[in-house]
Design a protein around this motif. Sequence first.
Motif, PDB file in Angstrom:
ATOM      1  N   GLU A  68      -7.265  17.990 -30.051  1.00 55.31           N
ATOM      2  CA  GLU A  68      -7.577  16.951 -29.258  1.00 55.31           C
ATOM      3  C   GLU A  68      -9.070  16.483 -29.400  1.00 55.31           C
ATOM      4  O   GLU A  68      -9.306  15.338 -29.355  1.00 55.31           O
ATOM      5  CB  GLU A  68      -7.840  17.630 -27.615  1.00 55.31           C
ATOM      6  CG  GLU A  68      -6.287  17.969 -27.294  1.00 55.31           C
ATOM      7  CD  GLU A  68      -6.146  18.658 -25.993  1.00 55.31           C
ATOM      8  OE1 GLU A  68      -7.474  18.651 -25.227  1.00 55.31           O
ATOM      9  OE2 GLU A  68      -5.290  19.154 -25.341  1.00 55.31           O
ATOM     10  N   ASP A  69      -9.843  17.316 -29.855  1.00 50.93           N
ATOM     11  CA  ASP A  69     -11.287  16.742 -30.365  1.00 50.93           C
ATOM     12  C   ASP A  69     -11.275  15.716 -31.324  1.00 50.93           C
ATOM     13  O   ASP A  69     -11.980  14.758 -31.492  1.00 50.93           O
ATOM     14  CB  ASP A  69     -12.172  18.056 -30.495  1.00 50.93           C
ATOM     15  CG  ASP A  69     -12.627  18.776 -29.151  1.00 50.93           C
ATOM     16  OD1 ASP A  69     -12.292  18.269 -28.061  1.00 50.93           O
ATOM     17  OD2 ASP A  69     -13.281  19.777 -29.285  1.00 50.93           O
ATOM     18  N   GLY A  72     -10.211  12.654 -30.174  1.00 51.14           N
ATOM     19  CA  GLY A  72     -11.304  11.993 -29.565  1.00 51.14           C
ATOM     20  C   GLY A  72     -12.446  11.515 -30.540  1.00 51.14           C
ATOM     21  O   GLY A  72     -12.851  10.171 -30.311  1.00 51.14           O
TER      22      GLY A  72
END
Length: 951
Positions: A68-69, A72
């Motif tokens: 997820e990071d 991002g």
Amino acid sequence: MVNKPGNNLSFRLTTVLGILLVFLVIALGVSFYFAISDAQLDSRKEFLSKQTELAARELELEILNFEEDVNGVFGFLDDDDLDLDDYRQDLTTVIRRVVNNYPGLIDTVWVSLPDSSIFFTMTERNDFIRQPFEGFIRSKFVENASVYRSNPISEMQLLIRLNLVRFTRLFVENYYLNEGGGKSLLIRDQVFDLNPSGQQDSVAFQNKDLVTIKNDIALGLKGMYELSWKSDKGSVSGVLVQYPFDFGTLLENASLLFFIETEQITSGIYNTYLWLFSVLLLLLLLTIVFFIVSLTNNIQSQKKLEKSSREISDLFGQQNLLLKELNGFVYYHNHLGEITQVSDEVEEILGSPRKEFLEAFSTSSQHKDALFLKSMVTNALSEKTSHIALEYDYVRPDHKKIRVKIFEKLIFDDQGRFNGGLGICTDITAQFESSQELKLSENRLRTVLENIPDVIFIYDNTGMVIDFHVKEVIPGWDKSSLGKNISVLLPPDQKDETIKAFELARKTGQIQTVSRRLNLESGTRYFEIRYFPLDENRMMSLAKDITSQKIWEKGLVEAMNAADEASRAKSEFLANMSHEIRTPMNGLLGIIDLLELTELDEDQKQYLEIIKNSGNSLLGIIKDILDYSKIEAGKMDINPFSGKPAEELEKQIQMFIGLAQKKNIQINTEIDPLAYELFETDYDRINQVILNLVGNAIKFTPIGGEVSIFMNLENIEDDLYYLKTRVEDSGIGIPEHLIPSLTNPFFQVESSSTRSFQGTGLGLAIAKRIVELLGGELSISSKEGVGSKFSFSILLKKAKVQVDDTAKNLQEKRVNWFGMANEYPMKMLLAEDNDLNLQLMNLMLEQLGYSFDIAKNGLEALEMVMKNDYDIVLMDVQMPIMNGLEATKKIRESCHKEGLFIIGLSANVFDEDQKKAIGSGMDDYLTKPIRLISLAKKIEFFYKKKIMIKQ
């Protein structure tokens, strides 16, 4: 003390009850230990399973958060509202945050912007570095170890290189395991150690256990296994728990493996419990011992008394047995020298009664042997020694002389005063006589050695000189050699060979011989040295002077060289003679062949036949002389090939049909059917023998006579046969006393100038040598006025393959060769420097219908071959500037013309000359004088071969 039955019964009962009580306590203790151990093991298994599951779940969750990071970060890069300056200012902060959030996971980050590329990495000092990067980052992608994001529209690319194993190792550090436990990561077929460096031994699981674990992981099942593995401590048993998980979308079907040794789980309980149990058991044993000690004291004292009595009795028995074995007796005397005790064996050893022996050592006795022994004791006391040892000869009362050995121990009290002596006297007559014989043998051996002229050295197994014998003074072979190693005593150029022979003789036990040269002031001397083992610990060498032998060998070698030089000179003379004779003969017989094809009247044909026969006879004489010369020099080669003996015999007989018909001689043949099968031998040499024997038979058989030829084969073993051939004639016969000389060179039965039959006398000599070279024997029997029998038998081998008839098919019989160039067109080059030979070759080739180019030397031939495409080159071997062999070699090396055939022309007929020609690259070889038919057949053969190559 009397050992009563009641005491024994009480002791036995107490002992039995004590033993039963001890066994009962041990059984209860062991049962209790196993119960506690099982409970502790179950508890640790449950804890190990929970730890593994918790670590796997949290690790899987951490990877999902990381992905997820990463999304991002890429969202930040793909933001349309940010310009390049914003990327450059905030990109490092964004990347650093992700790297710090997941320590150990990220190796390198590559970012590709529209105008540049950047990569970020962590150094070994944990410094975060940003540097420009040139190159295509997509090529850095590694499946299951990289995360890649890209936007084709914005041309943004993000690639993150991961180290999943390192991240997993750091992540599971906080999950506790007992000492002796371990952690591993299983990815597909690879097991990665997750323990910090130096904290766990290397572990190797068995293949069958890994297969079971992998099957469970493939099904998504967790598992607990009791198994064994190998570590630095050896084979270990324990418990392993595996929990499968996924590294997000990066990698599926991974698993954490937590394991612990069973011994480590139970070791704490075992140590504590064992100590407590040992204390209780010890107290119990002490209690039991306390009760039985009182009962055993009296019994033990009685047993000791009985044991001492038995030992004393056994000691006396052993002493008597030892004295009998040693053939001796024991005595004891006091400080006055009086014998107070002596064993009974004294009478058997010394031949005197025991009583007389005691009286001989009384204070008033003057017995010489007793006085001698007392004086030895007195000397020992004065020298302050504690024993005496001596040997001397003793004459028994029966006048038998024996050798005795005395050893006596002097006895002193606590104050150091002399109390007497205890001694043993043994009869060593047999040993003494053996040692004397050994000394005599050694003296005889030394006498032999002193009279041997050879140089003798004795070494230890390392090559150190420990003794020597040199009858003659030789520098370097004297006392200075003692204590030196063989490697030091050798000159450098002879060291390696000699040491190798020394070591080989020591290892194999076999004699090894080397030669050694000594350069002395008196001159050079040669020695032959033999090395061999003397015994297990020593080596010996014998050096024999072979200087005179070397001188004789040198003279022999010089004589052999002189003989070889003479043989070479003779061979060179014969070769030159052959060449010089064959060169004009080439012109003579060549012209005869051409003249024979012209129109001649009967007288001219008769004259021409006489000239032709004379020329052929001269060639035969030259051939016989050369053949015998080759045999004598040992240079005649045997070249076996497959053929049928019967057919070869028939071919040779066919050559004599015309002569036999002229003399009205009947030729009979009797041939074994087996002779029509294939066998391997040198048929050229056999045919040479047959031609000689059949030719002689027809020559010496009168008109109307008879010649019979017999051939049969006899099997020896397997494929080996004897070929037996016999030629019988009804000729004039040979005197019996002359038969042994028939095979001598140049021998003539009729040697007068008016003899009826002409010849060189070499035919039978050559035939005999050829038969011997083929492994057989030539035998002759004859009766004067009746006829002769010539027979020979040779070894041959049955052939396993058929004869290649290609060459035979290429050479079909032909009568008229005129104008053959129309049928077999070939472009030719003739390399010849002799004008006479040029004229002859010109006439022959014109008769055959061929036109040709001419080269006067090898260099011209080379240049013309390089410029033109010839089919055949007729190359004379001996030419100026560059000979034919050199020219052929140059042509083969530089022209690379596969369809070019080179035929050598030479008056040299030795086999080595033909081999040199073939070795230089020639395809065939014609010897002078060159006959028209031979030349025509060669041209036809190579024309057909050329056609076959093209096809």
